[in-house]
Design a protein around this motif. Structure first.
Motif, mmCIF file in Angstrom:
data_model
loop_
_atom_site.group_PDB
_atom_site.id
_atom_site.type_symbol
_atom_site.label_atom_id
_atom_site.label_comp_id
_atom_site.label_asym_id
_atom_site.label_seq_id
_atom_site.Cartn_x
_atom_site.Cartn_y
_atom_site.Cartn_z
ATOM 1 N N ALA A 1 0.284 -10.394 -9.631
ATOM 2 C CA ALA A 1 -0.031 -8.931 -9.885
ATOM 3 C C ALA A 1 -1.462 -8.742 -9.689
ATOM 4 O O ALA A 1 -1.606 -7.448 -9.193
ATOM 5 N N GLU A 2 -2.408 -9.702 -9.813
ATOM 6 C CA GLU A 2 -3.728 -9.371 -9.560
ATOM 7 C C GLU A 2 -3.971 -9.146 -8.053
ATOM 8 O O GLU A 2 -4.954 -8.515 -7.590
ATOM 9 N N ALA A 3 -3.158 -10.119 -7.360
ATOM 10 C CA ALA A 3 -3.254 -9.964 -5.712
ATOM 11 C C ALA A 3 -2.559 -8.462 -5.487
ATOM 12 O O ALA A 3 -3.245 -8.174 -4.639
ATOM 13 N N ALA A 4 -1.659 -8.045 -5.880
ATOM 14 C CA ALA A 4 -1.195 -6.905 -5.708
ATOM 15 C C ALA A 4 -2.118 -5.801 -5.820
ATOM 16 O O ALA A 4 -2.056 -4.908 -5.061
ATOM 17 N N ALA B 1 0.850 -1.268 0.028
ATOM 18 C CA ALA B 1 -0.185 0.067 0.155
ATOM 19 C C ALA B 1 0.919 1.157 -0.084
ATOM 20 O O ALA B 1 0.254 2.429 -0.277
ATOM 21 N N ASN B 2 2.003 1.136 0.284
ATOM 22 C CA ASN B 2 2.967 2.318 0.543
ATOM 23 C C ASN B 2 4.001 2.224 -0.496
ATOM 24 O O ASN B 2 5.070 3.027 -0.469
ATOM 25 N N ALA B 3 4.188 1.392 -1.376
ATOM 26 C CA ALA B 3 5.222 1.409 -2.322
ATOM 27 C C ALA B 3 4.848 2.071 -3.473
ATOM 28 O O ALA B 3 3.794 2.269 -3.769
ATOM 29 N N SER B 4 5.800 2.692 -4.084
ATOM 30 C CA SER B 4 5.677 3.516 -5.341
ATOM 31 C C SER B 4 5.322 2.620 -6.595
ATOM 32 O O SER B 4 4.692 3.092 -7.371
ATOM 33 N N GLY B 5 5.761 1.390 -6.469
ATOM 34 C CA GLY B 5 5.497 0.456 -7.671
ATOM 35 C C GLY B 5 5.915 -1.006 -7.164
ATOM 36 O O GLY B 5 6.371 -1.250 -6.201
ATOM 37 N N VAL B 6 5.192 -1.832 -7.894
ATOM 38 C CA VAL B 6 5.162 -3.294 -7.610
ATOM 39 C C VAL B 6 5.716 -3.959 -8.836
ATOM 40 O O VAL B 6 5.332 -3.846 -10.047
ATOM 41 N N ARG B 7 6.561 -4.955 -8.881
ATOM 42 C CA ARG B 7 7.015 -5.823 -9.629
ATOM 43 C C ARG B 7 6.727 -7.404 -9.219
ATOM 44 O O ARG B 7 7.026 -7.912 -8.247
ATOM 45 N N ALA B 8 5.574 -7.967 -10.166
ATOM 46 C CA ALA B 8 5.028 -9.087 -9.893
ATOM 47 C C ALA B 8 5.705 -9.902 -10.868
ATOM 48 O O ALA B 8 6.095 -9.722 -11.986
ATOM 49 N N LYS C 1 -2.676 1.251 -5.492
ATOM 50 C CA LYS C 1 -3.323 1.976 -6.537
ATOM 51 C C LYS C 1 -2.080 2.443 -7.586
ATOM 52 O O LYS C 1 -2.295 2.787 -8.563
ATOM 53 N N ASN C 2 -0.952 1.996 -7.024
ATOM 54 C CA ASN C 2 0.391 2.369 -7.848
ATOM 55 C C ASN C 2 0.714 1.412 -8.990
ATOM 56 O O ASN C 2 -0.001 0.156 -8.691
ATOM 57 N N PRO C 3 1.577 1.668 -9.850
ATOM 58 C CA PRO C 3 1.730 0.583 -10.890
ATOM 59 C C PRO C 3 2.109 -0.689 -10.504
ATOM 60 O O PRO C 3 2.960 -0.748 -9.454
ATOM 61 N N VAL C 4 1.725 -1.549 -11.058
ATOM 62 C CA VAL C 4 1.930 -3.126 -10.943
ATOM 63 C C VAL C 4 2.469 -3.678 -12.275
ATOM 64 O O VAL C 4 1.678 -3.998 -13.162
ATOM 65 N N ALA C 5 3.762 -3.962 -12.378
ATOM 66 C CA ALA C 5 4.322 -4.397 -13.644
ATOM 67 C C ALA C 5 4.553 -6.141 -13.362
ATOM 68 O O ALA C 5 4.609 -6.639 -12.386
ATOM 69 N N ILE C 6 4.468 -6.751 -14.591
ATOM 70 C CA ILE C 6 4.466 -8.248 -14.712
ATOM 71 C C ILE C 6 5.931 -8.410 -15.297
ATOM 72 O O ILE C 6 5.741 -8.237 -16.606
ATOM 73 N N LEU C 7 6.882 -8.938 -14.695
ATOM 74 C CA LEU C 7 8.052 -9.014 -15.111
ATOM 75 C C LEU C 7 8.634 -10.491 -14.722
ATOM 76 O O LEU C 7 9.065 -10.679 -13.713
ATOM 77 N N PRO C 8 8.167 -11.638 -15.530
ATOM 78 C CA PRO C 8 8.572 -12.890 -15.365
ATOM 79 C C PRO C 8 10.035 -13.149 -15.023
ATOM 80 O O PRO C 8 10.967 -12.555 -15.795
ATOM 81 N N LEU C 9 10.422 -14.043 -14.142
ATOM 82 C CA LEU C 9 11.799 -14.415 -13.829
ATOM 83 C C LEU C 9 12.185 -15.011 -15.121
ATOM 84 O O LEU C 9 11.798 -16.202 -15.731
#
Length: 290
Positions: free
Chosen positions: A191-194, A178-185, A199-207
């Motif tokens: 990503a859907e869980a995040a 909730a307090n992160a500027s962005g999330v990498r899933a 409300k900040n950007p959530v990017a999907i970057l597979p390993l």
């Protein structure tokens, strides 16, 4: 004795002077034996992996320096302090600590102090738990952007119901996201869980998965030629829903499944395999170095 016995078998199998030998595999076996047979080296490997040993992990971290002017990689681990330059602009540090709590505060204080000496634009944490808290505090103190990585759905009922610790971790993760500027899933699911908690950007970057250069893949003996076989490498927890894999294999005539790992669900999965008469087609194997 078990380690020495396994070493002798593998060393004999891959010796380059032997017909069918493999010099690369032989070197790997020797390196592994040197670590496993030395208590100090084994302890260091358990704490740091290959970050400070010039291995694949160190190489991968060093490669991140190509996308940043300067990178400081901090390892939160117990033991002695380690400090090493992995590349001209990539520094890896483990402040150390007598125990996990000590390592956490040691790492946090180091982060705050180092980011006060020079300007860093971003702090990124590899999980939204203890590392996430450390990253969030550092970013708040230094006025930096904060990005967090999410590798598993720690908000699922299966995860939270595993233990009281898991429930607490789930609450911590919600706060951090909730307090992160962005999330990498790493997947659509995470990503859907995040997105439920930020409300900040959530990017999907597979390993990324890449083969080891120059080393041909040897098909394990459990994989019979011509048989459709599924391999799963995971911790045996409810969250992984491995029971669905077992049920699916039961519906596919002749298909085989190999589950590599361990965890609290191992006994239940073993019973399920036996109850469904799948012992000849579903195998559980322990963690191992490929």
């Amino acid at each position: 004795e078990d380690i020495k016995k396994a070493y002798r078998i593998l060393a004999h199998k891959f010796h380059p002077d032997k017909e069918g030998g493999n010099e690369a595999h032989f070197k790997e076996v020797n390196e592994a034996y040197q670590v496993l047979s030395d208590e100090k080296k084994r302890s260091q490997y358990d704490q740091f992996g290959q970050v400070f040993e010039g291995g694949a992990v160190a190489g991968r971290i060093a490669s991140y320096g190509t996308i940043a002017e300067e990178l400081l990689f901090v390892v939160f681990a117990t033991g002695e302090r380690r400090d090493e330059m992995l590349a001209p602009n990539v520094r890896a540090v483990s402040p150390g600590g007598a125990n996990k709590l000590g390592a956490f505060f040691s790492g946090l204080l180091f982060l705050i102090n180092e980011t006060g000496k020079k300007r860093y634009d971003l702090v990124s944490s590899q999980d939204p738990l203890a590392l996430g808290i450390a990253g969030l505090i550092t970013a708040a103190v230094r006025g930096m952007a904060f990005q967090v990585q999410l590798h598993t759905d720690c908000f699922s009922p299966a995860y939270a119901s595993e233990s009281l610790r898991r429930r607490f971790e789930s609450l911590v993760a919600r706060f951090v996201l909730a307090n992160a500027s962005g999330v990498r899933a790493v997947s659509v699911r995470t990503a859907e869980a995040a997105r439920r908690f930020t409300k900040n950007p959530v990017a999907i970057l597979p390993l990324p998965l890449s083969p080891v250069s120059g080393q041909p893949f040897t098909r394990p003996a459990e994989f019979s030629e011509g048989v459709f076989t599924v391999l799963s490498v995971a911790r045996f927890t409810k969250e992984k829903q491995l029971h669905l894999l077992i049920e699916a294999i039961g519906l596919i005539p002749g298909a085989h499944l190999i589950l590599v790992g361990d965890g609290p669900e191992k006994a239940r999965l073993s019973r399920m395999i036996a109850e469904k008469n799948l012992t000849k087609r579903v195998h559980i194997a322990p963690w191992q170095n490929p």
